[in-house]
Design a protein around this motif. Sequence first.
Motif, PDB file in Angstrom:
ATOM      1  N   ALA A 267       1.584  -0.862   0.047  1.00 27.29           N
ATOM      2  CA  ALA A 267      -0.057   0.233   0.323  1.00 27.29           C
ATOM      3  C   ALA A 267       0.731   1.075   0.235  1.00 27.29           C
ATOM      4  O   ALA A 267       0.361   2.509  -0.696  1.00 27.29           O
ATOM      5  CB  ALA A 267      -0.574  -0.195   1.283  1.00 27.29           C
ATOM      6  N   THR A 268       2.160   1.119   1.165  1.00 29.22           N
ATOM      7  CA  THR A 268       2.927   2.399   0.274  1.00 29.22           C
ATOM      8  C   THR A 268       3.610   2.601  -0.723  1.00 29.22           C
ATOM      9  O   THR A 268       3.670   3.404  -0.464  1.00 29.22           O
ATOM     10  CB  THR A 268       4.303   2.369   2.230  1.00 29.22           C
ATOM     11  OG1 THR A 268       3.504   2.094   2.931  1.00 29.22           O
ATOM     12  CG2 THR A 268       4.692   3.418   1.739  1.00 29.22           C
ATOM     13  N   ALA A 271       1.098   4.616  -2.583  1.00 33.02           N
ATOM     14  CA  ALA A 271       0.849   5.713  -1.660  1.00 33.02           C
ATOM     15  C   ALA A 271       1.711   6.702  -2.633  1.00 33.02           C
ATOM     16  O   ALA A 271       1.532   7.746  -3.259  1.00 33.02           O
ATOM     17  CB  ALA A 271       0.131   5.900  -0.039  1.00 33.02           C
ATOM     18  N   THR A 338      -3.298  -5.052  -3.535  1.00 31.03           N
ATOM     19  CA  THR A 338      -2.106  -4.166  -3.725  1.00 31.03           C
ATOM     20  C   THR A 338      -1.329  -4.565  -3.866  1.00 31.03           C
ATOM     21  O   THR A 338      -0.360  -3.762  -5.094  1.00 31.03           O
ATOM     22  CB  THR A 338      -1.979  -3.715  -1.915  1.00 31.03           C
ATOM     23  OG1 THR A 338      -1.886  -5.050  -1.282  1.00 31.03           O
ATOM     24  CG2 THR A 338      -2.819  -3.114  -1.455  1.00 31.03           C
TER      25      THR A 338
END
Length: 547
Positions: A267-268, A271, A338
């Motif tokens: 997810a990072t 992002a 993800t």
Amino acid sequence: MAGQLGSNNGGQAEASYRPLTGMVFIFNLIVGTGALTLPKAFAIAGWLAGGLTIVCLAFLSFITVSYIVEVMSTTNALVKRQDEQRLTDTDSLNSESSPLIRSSADSFGNEIDELRYPGRIVQSEAPTAPSADSMPFEITRRFELGQMAHMYFNSYLIVAFYAVICIYLYGDLAIYAVAVPKSLRDVACTYWPNASSTDTDNRTETDYCWSPQSGLTRRDAYRLFVGAFSLLVCPFAFFNVQKTKYLQVATSLSRWLAFGVMLTLAATTLAIGQGSGHPGPVNWTRIPQLFGASVYSFMCHHSLPALLTPMSPKRHLRLVLLADFSLILVFYLSLAYTGIFAFGHLEDLYTLNFQPGRRLAIGVWQPVRYFLALFPVFALSTSFPIIAITLRGNLKALFGLIRSRAGGGSNGRQFHWLVEKAAFPLLAVGPPVALAFVTSSVDALVNYTGSYAGALLQYAVPALLLHYSRRKAASQLPPLDADSRYAPIHVSPFGHPACLVAILGWTLACMALVTADHLMEDAALANVTAAGPRVSGLRPALTLQLN
């Protein structure tokens, strides 16, 4: 992926826990290391196809879970009714001062007094008079799938039932026997032929493991780890071992820590705009493989009796299961989406995308990388002996039934001690280890096992159990106008005969589709082999990677 298929309970009551605790147990049972194969399955079949497939499978699994719950309820009612009749017979015979003589095989025609389940004979509890306000259909006694199969199936279906379970467990063990050595190999082999492109693990089986001077290829290292795994883990199949409470807690904590870290890292990566995955929406040619990998995702049917029977109260049992399935569906979608958008290339086991030596978009502490890459080693190694022992018991039950059908005596007759202590354990662990020496393809094993044995156990078995249990209940339970206590509860809302036929048709259609896909794949592989080096890249993910 596999749970207990027998029972050490024999239909007796056991300590209870609250529905919330039961939700946690079911969640932990369903979400195992099998989820690690989902991101790759989503990537090759397409993000839209993957999402729709997993939603469809969640709904179908929920339907068949409701079938198992109703069968458990009906089984309780039938056994309690039998106990009432036995008490009445006992009182009548005692009043006449006559001895009670009763065959152990005249209850339901299938030995309810001596319920056979994998590896053991269970004596049902002594009959007790129910209270006036009791509900016979309430699930208060635990009966495993093997016991219920003996109550409702004929001898041919019972043999087929145990055969399906054995094939399913063989598939589990084969996947474990491949996944553990493969994870160890990919972490241990530190040689990268092209160090500048470590964002994708394009190393082959013939590349060197450490250096050209070592002379040891990755294939050789993998087979060494398979040998070490078989020597260190397989001997436990010859004994009776079980996971202790502390080992279960440690396994669960490590599992959720690993899943949490992988979700956070992926997810990072998305992002900060560093995702390198660009999957298409649908790849129709890979839908069968997606089904084979995803059918495991909601497999819990074989362990439901052990998990649901102690749960109290059961007034909202269906809502508890629905909430669990919904949470698991959200988790699977989060993990898969993800992963497929964060990584341009996905490994058979998602954890291997974080292995040391791989380039990641964000910095990750090396011990965390080692933990993620080696997580399947710990989780699967602790489960392998338990599943092997379960398979050993099911093989014993299967061969006992076959011997009985062949006229070799009762299926309760004991085998020679050498057969029980040596032959059955070897038969349980030998084929999976032998297969692990031949292939290192986890996704192929998941595809074959899930497409056939997994589909039968998850869809066909519950539907057939529901059909035959309803027939037996209609003939042996009193009508409501004669005894209002026998009002069915936990009735499946999807129990219409048309739904049962649809579930069985779905099972057959899926197996036919996957079979056709395998045949086309074999034909394509034959064409590639005949064409030589000029043709390449035809669906390698589906082929058994023969070493």
